[in-house]
Enzyme design. Sequence first.
Site, PDB file in Angstrom:
ATOM      1  N   ASP A   9      -7.788  48.794 -12.810  1.00  0.00           N
ATOM      2  CA  ASP A   9      -7.828  50.199 -12.444  1.00  0.00           C
ATOM      3  C   ASP A   9      -6.930  50.965 -13.410  1.00  0.00           C
ATOM      4  OD1 ASP A   9      -7.302  52.117  -9.358  1.00  0.00           O
ATOM      5  OD2 ASP A   9      -8.639  52.424 -11.062  1.00  0.00           O
ATOM      6  N   GLU A  50      -8.653  53.603 -17.281  1.00  0.00           N
ATOM      7  CA  GLU A  50      -9.474  52.567 -16.662  1.00  0.00           C
ATOM      8  C   GLU A  50      -9.945  51.554 -17.693  1.00  0.00           C
ATOM      9  OE1 GLU A  50     -11.197  55.449 -13.104  1.00  0.00           O
ATOM     10  OE2 GLU A  50     -12.262  55.261 -15.017  1.00  0.00           O
ATOM     11  N   ASP A  75     -13.329  50.085  -9.375  1.00  0.00           N
ATOM     12  CA  ASP A  75     -13.867  51.190  -8.599  1.00  0.00           C
ATOM     13  C   ASP A  75     -14.322  52.343  -9.498  1.00  0.00           C
ATOM     14  OD1 ASP A  75     -10.486  51.795  -7.605  1.00  0.00           O
ATOM     15  OD2 ASP A  75     -11.567  52.913  -9.137  1.00  0.00           O
ATOM     16  N   ASP A 124      -4.830  49.134  -8.233  1.00  0.00           N
ATOM     17  CA  ASP A 124      -4.419  50.524  -8.081  1.00  0.00           C
ATOM     18  C   ASP A 124      -2.902  50.635  -7.924  1.00  0.00           C
ATOM     19  OD1 ASP A 124      -3.945  52.763  -5.624  1.00  0.00           O
ATOM     20  OD2 ASP A 124      -5.079  53.468  -7.346  1.00  0.00           O
ATOM     21  N   HIS A 226     -26.935  19.188  11.147  1.00  0.00           N
ATOM     22  CA  HIS A 226     -27.513  17.964  11.708  1.00  0.00           C
ATOM     23  C   HIS A 226     -27.616  18.035  13.230  1.00  0.00           C
ATOM     24  CE1 HIS A 226     -23.614  16.724  13.293  1.00  0.00           C
ATOM     25  NE2 HIS A 226     -23.098  17.143  12.138  1.00  0.00           N
ATOM     26  N   GLU A 302     -19.100  16.632   5.198  1.00  0.00           N
ATOM     27  CA  GLU A 302     -18.192  17.401   6.040  1.00  0.00           C
ATOM     28  C   GLU A 302     -16.751  17.224   5.568  1.00  0.00           C
ATOM     29  OE1 GLU A 302     -17.268  19.861   7.578  1.00  0.00           O
ATOM     30  OE2 GLU A 302     -18.231  19.708   9.547  1.00  0.00           O
TER      31      GLU A 302
END
Length: 422
Positions: A9, A50, A75, A124, A226, A302
């Site tokens: 920014d 910027e 932004d 920012d 599953h 898992e």
Amino acid sequence: MPRFVVEADGGSRGNPGPAGYGAVVLDPATGETLAERAEYIGVATNNVAEYKGLIAGLRAAHELAPDAVVLVRMDSKLVVEQMSGRWKIKHPDMKPLAAEAAKILPRSQVTYEWIPREKNKHADRLANEAMDAGKRGGQWEPSGSTAVFDRSAARALATPPASGPPGDAVAGAAAVRAALAASAAPAADTLFAEPAAEEAPAGAPAAGTGWGPDLGAPATLVLLRHGETALTPQKRFSGSGGTDPELSPAGRRQAAAVAEALAARGTVQAVVSSPLRRCRETAQAVADRLGLPVAIEEGLRETDFGAWEGLTFAEVRARFPDDLQAWLDSPKAAPTGGGESFATVTRRVSAARDRLVSAHAGRTVLVVTHVTPVKTLVRLALGAPPESLFKMELSAASLSAVAYYADGNASVRLLNDTGHLR
């Protein structure tokens, strides 16, 4: 290749007036800050500041890893659209800055995304600190930074690249799609609130209306948890470090039901499964009905729950209260006894996702896996923080779906559908 997110920014108190920029490099898997840059640049316009912030952020990413794939989030719609090649650069002050930014990393390694101002707080704040330092007659110093890092926003970056809204199949308005996909999207009348120094090319449709190249059919991952095992109704931790249970009779009935439902839809073109038995059995039931082979993807297993395997949540809380609380509080905390943290699982599942999307571009693939991988893929597609894993319901044998487009954007199409089990 390593992946980074750069947020940048710049600001000017007067436009032109005293100006400064800020930039931060983030790890998209964990939200960790890898580098910060800020500087007071004297009198300049907002747009110049910027661009200076963009250049600083890209240089910081290059210093960390010259081969990194980088998602730039800003932004400034002007900078995002110009660097994406959709808007022409007319202003003489902008052309050399854009050229300088383009030379830092190969174009193929960098993508740009517009975000609303409230999602760019870290950069920012750095820019304002730089301007404050300039007002005092000095320069910003990292050790003196008081920038407040928005952890929840950073954790939402655990998906490279950005996600888009459901049903959007084009890339031309990627920056706007990213804003619309955010969990707290701004109102329509604020999406383009930032005043731009230059307008879009004459005759171009307004951003957000689907202008840009059509990327064709996405790779769609149909995510199937599953069927039940003996541990499922008891809500016991059952990961990749336990007993590897088989499907229960109820789980086999669920697998048969989902197989019939998917056969009726007729859209699945490939079947991929976690290596664990309960997934392989579920996948095989579907594959036999569809006449397809089952491929195994190790990255879909898992979480390893360590010493918690086979225990209920209440039992874990009674035996390992501190470890459990740490696990609930941080994606970097692992279960007792050498289990996997959510951050580790995110990296593994993200790599598996990338392999599947690359291998199945334009196709629909059934991915048979577990609670954590499914929730992680949905979370990443939405750009949601890690704590959202605890806020999703995912039933045994439920279906979810995420579509992945050629520009890296993703759409969540379905979550926890159990209609085929009723």
